[in-house]
Structure formats: C-alpha cells, structure tokens
Enzyme design. Sequence first.
Site, PDB file in Angstrom:
ATOM      1  N   HIS A   1       0.010   0.297 -10.175  1.00  0.00           N
ATOM      2  CA  HIS A   1      -0.784  -0.579  -9.309  1.00  0.00           C
ATOM      3  C   HIS A   1      -1.296  -1.778 -10.115  1.00  0.00           C
ATOM      4  O   HIS A   1      -2.489  -2.079 -10.156  1.00  0.00           O
ATOM      5  CB  HIS A   1      -1.965   0.184  -8.697  1.00  0.00           C
ATOM      6  CG  HIS A   1      -2.470  -0.444  -7.435  1.00  0.00           C
ATOM      7  ND1 HIS A   1      -2.988   0.289  -6.388  1.00  0.00           N
ATOM      8  CD2 HIS A   1      -2.547  -1.746  -7.036  1.00  0.00           C
ATOM      9  CE1 HIS A   1      -3.363  -0.522  -5.412  1.00  0.00           C
ATOM     10  NE2 HIS A   1      -3.107  -1.765  -5.791  1.00  0.00           N
TER      11      HIS A   1
ATOM     12  N   GLU B   1      -2.967   7.922  -6.364  1.00  0.00           N
ATOM     13  CA  GLU B   1      -2.965   7.203  -7.638  1.00  0.00           C
ATOM     14  C   GLU B   1      -4.084   7.734  -8.529  1.00  0.00           C
ATOM     15  O   GLU B   1      -5.246   7.719  -8.129  1.00  0.00           O
ATOM     16  CB  GLU B   1      -3.143   5.698  -7.392  1.00  0.00           C
ATOM     17  CG  GLU B   1      -1.990   5.085  -6.601  1.00  0.00           C
ATOM     18  CD  GLU B   1      -2.207   3.609  -6.312  1.00  0.00           C
ATOM     19  OE1 GLU B   1      -3.267   3.055  -6.684  1.00  0.00           O
ATOM     20  OE2 GLU B   1      -1.320   2.987  -5.698  1.00  0.00           O
TER      21      GLU B   1
ATOM     22  N   ARG C   1       0.849  -1.186   0.000  1.00  0.00           N
ATOM     23  CA  ARG C   1       0.000   0.000   0.000  1.00  0.00           C
ATOM     24  C   ARG C   1       0.885   1.236   0.000  1.00  0.00           C
ATOM     25  O   ARG C   1       1.896   1.306   0.702  1.00  0.00           O
ATOM     26  CB  ARG C   1      -0.929   0.022   1.228  1.00  0.00           C
ATOM     27  CG  ARG C   1      -2.122  -0.932   1.135  1.00  0.00           C
ATOM     28  CD  ARG C   1      -3.107  -0.477   0.080  1.00  0.00           C
ATOM     29  NE  ARG C   1      -4.313  -1.301   0.006  1.00  0.00           N
ATOM     30  CZ  ARG C   1      -4.461  -2.356  -0.769  1.00  0.00           C
ATOM     31  NH1 ARG C   1      -3.447  -2.728  -1.543  1.00  0.00           N
ATOM     32  NH2 ARG C   1      -5.585  -3.027  -0.800  1.00  0.00           N
TER      33      ARG C   1
END
Length: 331
Positions: A283, A265, A236
């Site tokens: 990601h 993000e 994370r």
Amino acid sequence: MSQLIVAVADSVFPNLDPTRAVLSKIGGELRLAEKPTPEDILEVARDADALLVTYAKVSAHMIRQMGRCRIIARFGIGVDNVEIAAATNAGIVVTRVPDYCIDEVSDHTLALLLALVRKIPFAHSQIHTGRWEMSSLVPIHRLRGGVLGLVGFGRIPQLVAPKAKAFGLKVVTYDPYVPNEISTAAGVERVDFAELVKTSDYISIHTPLMRETEGLFNADVFGQMKPTAYLINTARGAIVDEAALAQALEAGQLAGAALDVLSQEPPTASPLLGRSNVILTPHMSFYSVESLIELQTKAAEEVVRVLAGGAPRNPVNPEAFKSRPERDTRA
C-alpha cells in the site's frame, strides 16, 4: 476565546510539522492519540474542535461523543473508515484530499504494469537462485498495440492514460459517473464494463470502494477475462475477491496480477502470497516525500477553513456543513 484543539487519531508521517505550520494560522493546538484505539482517540478528540484521521476507524459511537467537533479531515483520498451518516447527523463535515498523490499512484500503476508484463521481479528472483535463463520467462508480449482498460476515470487514471499511450497502448475506460467530454478530451474510448473485461489485455482498477464496487472483480469477471490478461489494483483491496483471483490464476483464466492494496493489510494467509505471477506492494503507491507534505498541508487547510468559518473545498457530506447545528463553542 480559548485555544482551538485539533485532535489527530493516527499518523503514519515522520512528523506532523506541515500540519502544525498550517494550524498555527488559527493558533490551533495539536493533540495526537497515543494509540489508534477508540478509547485513546476519544481521549484527545472528545473535546476537540476538529479531528484529523489517517487509517483509524471513526465510528458512530465515537462521533456521538465528540460534542465540539466541526470537521473530520481525512489524511487521504477515500473516507471508508469514517461513519459518514453519523457525522452528517451530528453536523460534522467530513473532508478528504482527492488530488494529493495523483502523480505517485499513476506512476506506480505503470511501474506495476511494466514489472508484471516484463516479469522483472520473477527474473530477479531467478538470478538470485542461480538461474540465468530465458526459458522460465517465456512468453513475454510486446506492450505496443495492447489495450489497457481503466475501471474508473477520475484524477489518477486521467494521468495514467497519457503515460500508457506513450508505450503505444490503446486506452479504454468504464466510468458511469465521469462526463463524456472528459474521456473524449483525453482521447480515451468509453466502453461498458463487460466489454472492458473481455477486450482488455491489462485492467487497472481506480474506482472508489462503494457498495456497487465491493467484490466487483469476482469469479464471474475473471472467467470473462482473456487468459493472457493482467490485473492491477491500486485502489482498494475489497474491490477484488482475492480467493477468486487466486483460483482464477491457478486455472489460467488470467496471466497475472499486481496489487498495491489488499482486503487485509498486512496479509497473513492470503492465497496470493508466494505466486510467481503476482506482485504485491505494501500500500505504497501514494508515497513520496513530496506527496506526504502535500497531504498534510491540504488536510490541515480544510480544518483551518472550517474552524475560521469558511467552507471546505472537498467535503464528502456538504449537507452537514450547510445545515450544521450550533456546536459547542469555546468561551
């Protein structure tokens, strides 16, 4: 009895066919929110029996309005986008899929490590600007004999360990929650966090985001790392203080970093952008065609279990299931 309604807050999938196939076992009707906003989610979830969610935030305010809901099932491993306490108070069990992408994330971790240490992206960019030379790439050190420190030793790092050992790396771990016998069986030495930081040549983060781990990698930690060490994060983004990391890289306190997750993000003004010793991926470590099918299937199966009167396999708040008050039912 009327048809069960399963709302979907948001979706990143090409389609929801695997979910529909599973829900067909109970005749569930799937309703997808037009946009992942609270208003649009409540439009489909207010009277739903279950909610499936990927990245959308599910707040306490939203949960209080979901009078029929019995389960919130996350398409993913973490549940930091769901207000767990509010769900528990409402008698709504929250589930996750902790084992759907362990192959993909462990592979991506090693891919980032190799690309970072061997400076592959930088070499690639140099060639495309007309520079065919070794001088800008030195030094590069041999992997064999190095130490890989795994912060967290759950399912994913347990797969990273044997893959790393195949390259001749010694693997150590810090995880106060995993029993000793698990790391012993894997042939991985347990160390405390301070020792891992000081002795590792490569550090890979695999811990969940919790109060204890938010900002865990900060200026003080970077100051304890080897100046030749590399940091990898596929967990994370908020576990790493990105501003402090950028300053540490500038100061030469570590050699480089590879991050698949960021605190924001997509990043807009991250100090990590544009650095030759930083690799960023969007990601994506969880992704493969097969992992997305598996994810949808397992999340939907949790919904079916709960709505059929059974117990979920991966509840985050099992107390909500065990002491669930009577919810509205469909006549």
